[in-house]
Enzyme design. Structure first.
Site, mmCIF file in Angstrom:
data_model
loop_
_atom_site.group_PDB
_atom_site.id
_atom_site.type_symbol
_atom_site.label_atom_id
_atom_site.label_comp_id
_atom_site.label_asym_id
_atom_site.label_seq_id
_atom_site.Cartn_x
_atom_site.Cartn_y
_atom_site.Cartn_z
ATOM 1 N N ARG A 161 -15.448 -10.676 -19.052
ATOM 2 C CA ARG A 161 -15.537 -12.183 -19.426
ATOM 3 C C ARG A 161 -16.716 -12.914 -19.186
ATOM 4 O O ARG A 161 -17.113 -13.804 -19.851
ATOM 5 C CB ARG A 161 -13.993 -12.557 -18.471
ATOM 6 N N THR A 162 -17.275 -12.710 -18.020
ATOM 7 C CA THR A 162 -18.308 -13.409 -17.599
ATOM 8 C C THR A 162 -19.784 -12.540 -17.855
ATOM 9 O O THR A 162 -19.726 -11.560 -16.946
ATOM 10 C CB THR A 162 -18.228 -13.902 -16.033
ATOM 11 N N ALA A 180 -14.787 -3.555 -7.996
ATOM 12 C CA ALA A 180 -13.876 -2.081 -8.077
ATOM 13 C C ALA A 180 -14.799 -1.482 -9.295
ATOM 14 O O ALA A 180 -14.944 -0.261 -9.446
ATOM 15 C CB ALA A 180 -12.699 -2.387 -8.513
ATOM 16 N N SER A 193 0.727 -1.068 0.013
ATOM 17 C CA SER A 193 0.029 -0.033 -0.070
ATOM 18 C C SER A 193 0.680 1.238 0.016
ATOM 19 O O SER A 193 1.586 1.425 0.513
ATOM 20 C CB SER A 193 -1.018 -0.045 1.235
ATOM 21 N N LYS A 237 -13.394 -4.017 1.091
ATOM 22 C CA LYS A 237 -14.343 -2.904 0.783
ATOM 23 C C LYS A 237 -15.843 -3.314 0.853
ATOM 24 O O LYS A 237 -16.630 -2.306 1.499
ATOM 25 C CB LYS A 237 -14.124 -2.175 -0.485
HETATM 26 P P1 ATR Z 1 -14.088 -8.812 -7.369
HETATM 27 O O1 ATR Z 1 -13.890 -9.574 -5.981
HETATM 28 O O2 ATR Z 1 -13.876 -7.113 -6.922
HETATM 29 O O3 ATR Z 1 -15.292 -9.172 -8.025
HETATM 30 P P2 ATR Z 1 -12.195 -10.248 -8.929
HETATM 31 O O4 ATR Z 1 -12.815 -11.338 -9.041
HETATM 32 O O5 ATR Z 1 -10.552 -9.950 -9.030
HETATM 33 O O6 ATR Z 1 -12.597 -9.088 -8.103
HETATM 34 O O7 ATR Z 1 -12.863 -9.626 -10.608
HETATM 35 C C1 ATR Z 1 -12.885 -8.436 -10.864
HETATM 36 C C2 ATR Z 1 -13.264 -8.315 -12.408
HETATM 37 O O8 ATR Z 1 -11.861 -8.723 -13.001
HETATM 38 C C3 ATR Z 1 -14.174 -8.991 -12.948
HETATM 39 O O9 ATR Z 1 -14.849 -8.198 -13.878
HETATM 40 C C4 ATR Z 1 -13.524 -10.319 -13.380
HETATM 41 O O10 ATR Z 1 -14.284 -10.737 -14.470
HETATM 42 P P3 ATR Z 1 -15.388 -11.977 -14.145
HETATM 43 O O11 ATR Z 1 -16.616 -11.365 -13.779
HETATM 44 O O12 ATR Z 1 -15.421 -12.730 -15.283
HETATM 45 O O13 ATR Z 1 -14.638 -13.002 -12.946
HETATM 46 C C5 ATR Z 1 -12.257 -9.531 -13.862
HETATM 47 N N1 ATR Z 1 -11.265 -10.787 -14.163
HETATM 48 C C6 ATR Z 1 -10.308 -11.221 -12.940
HETATM 49 N N2 ATR Z 1 -9.666 -12.122 -13.804
HETATM 50 C C7 ATR Z 1 -9.749 -11.932 -15.107
HETATM 51 C C8 ATR Z 1 -9.040 -12.491 -16.266
HETATM 52 N N3 ATR Z 1 -7.845 -13.567 -16.203
HETATM 53 N N4 ATR Z 1 -9.447 -12.150 -17.334
HETATM 54 C C9 ATR Z 1 -10.631 -11.097 -17.560
HETATM 55 N N5 ATR Z 1 -11.270 -10.704 -16.485
HETATM 56 C C10 ATR Z 1 -10.850 -10.961 -15.385
#
Ligand code: ATR
Length: 264
Positions: free
Chosen positions: A152-153, A132, A16, A67
């Protein structure tokens, strides 16, 4: 007299930059501040926060992964925090109640403004639909942008869109639709060239790319779009400075001047 105590809670926390940012603001504004990093486990959150304020602490920042969880530890949530289910700043109210808000969205808006990345009435692509992205989307919609979401999803994108649609124009990105973007804000935690490639054909020539991650974590995103010919590129260190300045203002009553310098 003891210095005023503030800090940041998270896990991991060693990376941080908040202590150095807040100590610099404090020095420049004549405040004797001790700002500490606290590494916590989820089951320690509740007792730590209570103890921190009982012992006279002035304010806490909250970073990943807490958060959202912290929402449950708070007596009074700001409207934006309630909506985004995300808190990055804790402080005490007049009656000793613990209050929480998020300054992440304001931090982003301050930085886009500094960079002259204009957003009012513009078409913006948000890549990502995780925790985020919520504060980012909320702040942008309140500023009158039109948002498409690419994730992605797809189900997560649709959930985000459903939650945020009362606040403005937001819909799913469809690569067959003839839309050209004025800006892209990437909120994903890991760069994904497959997703970025889908965006390539839809970028205006003077489009900006902003990755809310900073340093090494933003590099892959920025390199992808730089290689595609985009000139206006930024990582999110300025957003971090902006949210910190807004937290500082809540705690100390002074909005510090931000010197941006070179991004890490
Ligand atoms: P949070 O807990 O804040 O949701 P996260 O699981 O790290 O954090 O995911 C944050 C974002 O990064 C999501 O949009 C996630 O996509 P998915 O909804 O498909 O999970 C995206 N993300 C994380 N890893 C990824 C990767 N390798 N490729 C594309 N998107 C990714």
């Amino acid at each position: 007299m003891k210095p005023t105590l503030c800090g940041v809670i998270g896990n991991p926390i060693s990376h941080s930059r908040s202590p150095e940012i807040h100590h610099k603001f404090a020095l420049e504004n004549g405040i004797d501040l001790s700002y500490q990093k606290y590494l916590l486990e989820e089951d320690q959150l509740s007792s730590f926060i209570k103890h921190f304020f009982d012992e006279g602490g002035l304010g806490l920042n909250v970073t990943l992964p807490f958060k959202q969880q912290v929402v449950n530890e708070i007596d009074t949530l700001s409207a934006s925090s309630k909506l985004c289910q995300s808190v990055n700043t804790l402080y005490l109210g007049k009656n000793g109640e613990i209050k929480g808000t998020t300054t992440d969205g304001e931090g982003l808006l301050l930085d886009l403004n500094r960079l002259n990345f204009s957003i009012h009435k513009k078409n913006i692509l948000i890549i990502g639909a995780g925790g985020a992205s919520v504060s980012v989307v909320y702040a942008l919609l309140k500023s009158g942008t039109k948002i498409r979401v690419l994730n992605r999803t797809q189900k997560n994108a649709l959930d985000l869109i459903q939650k945020m649609s009362p606040f403005g124009d937001i819909s799913l990105f469809n690569s067959k639709e003839p839309v050209d973007f004025d800006g892209v804000v990437s909120t994903i935690s890991l760069a994904n060239n497959e997703l970025f490639r889908l965006a390539n054909a839809h970028l205006k020539e003077d489009c900006f790319i902003y990755d809310i991650n900073y340093g090494e974590r933003a590099e892959e995103t920025l390199n992808h779009f730089r290689d595609h010919g985009i000139k206006k590129l930024s990582g999110g260190y300025g957003m971090l400075l902006g949210q910190a300045a807004k937290s500082f203002e809540i705690w100390h009553g002074i909005l510090p001047k931000i010197s941006y310098g070179k991004q890490p």
